[in-house]
Write a protein that holds these residues in place. Structure first.
Motif: not given
Length: 185
Positions: A58, A112, A41-42, A38, A44-48, A50, A115
């Motif tokens: 992933d 990271t 996701r918060a 969570a 890196f949301r919308g960032k090109r 990762v 994760y």
């Protein structure tokens, strides 16, 4: 005399030699902890871009399975750190040009990395000496090429690396990269 030491057992032999027996129970890595996922996701949301550890988890999942390193570890003692996870840490360490201490610190503090490794927020990591011991054990059991083989196989299975194409093996950059990988493992 046998002395338990963390995730290892130390045998002190009569001649003064010390042998460390590290145990490994091959199990699949857990998925990223829900609270870590969570947060990632918060953040890196919308960032090109990762970060690499997140992309590796992933896109490749558990790229370095513990079973691939089973020959270098005994099964009969208390389990230590996952050799598959240590292989991924070693790769990320090399990519980031980090010392063992910096890599161990990243495992303990970088979301990271937690994760990618499937660790919980409160996982304290490990002592930096574990990485050196892992690399020594990999070399002693002639598994130096195993992480690269597993990585290439995972990339090919997912269509991220295709056979064929033009290769320049005499390139200074290619030779340097191969040398760096050999030194890392």
């Amino acid at each position: 005399m046998i002395t338990p030491v963390g995730a290892a057992v130390v045998f002190v032999l009569a001649a003064g030699w010390v042998e460390v027996a590290v145990s490994m129970q091959p199990i699949p890595w857990p998925g990223p902890a829900p609270e870590v996922a969570a947060a990632i996701r918060a953040i890196f949301r919308g960032k090109r871009q990762v970060p690499l550890p997140v992309r590796v988890r992933d896109e490749l999942g558990e790229v370095f399975a513990d079973a691939a390193f089973a020959g270098a570890f005994r099964r009969e003692y208390r389990p230590g750190w996952s050799p598959g996870r240590l292989a991924l840490i070693t790769v990320l360490q090399r990519v980031g040009n980090l010392t063992d201490r910096q890599a161990a610190e990243a495992v303990a503090t970088d979301l990271t990395w937690k994760y990618a490794l499937g660790l919980c927020l409160d996982d304290a990591g490990f002592d930096a000496s574990v990485l050196s011991e892992f690399r020594s054990r990999v070399i002693a059991h002639e598994l130096q090429e195993k992480p690269l083989d597993l990585l290439l196989s995972a990339l090919q299975e997912r269509g991220l690396l295709a056979a064929g194409g033009k290769q320049c093996t005499d390139s200074t950059h290619a030779i340097s990269a191969v040398r760096d990988v050999n030194r890392t493992l």
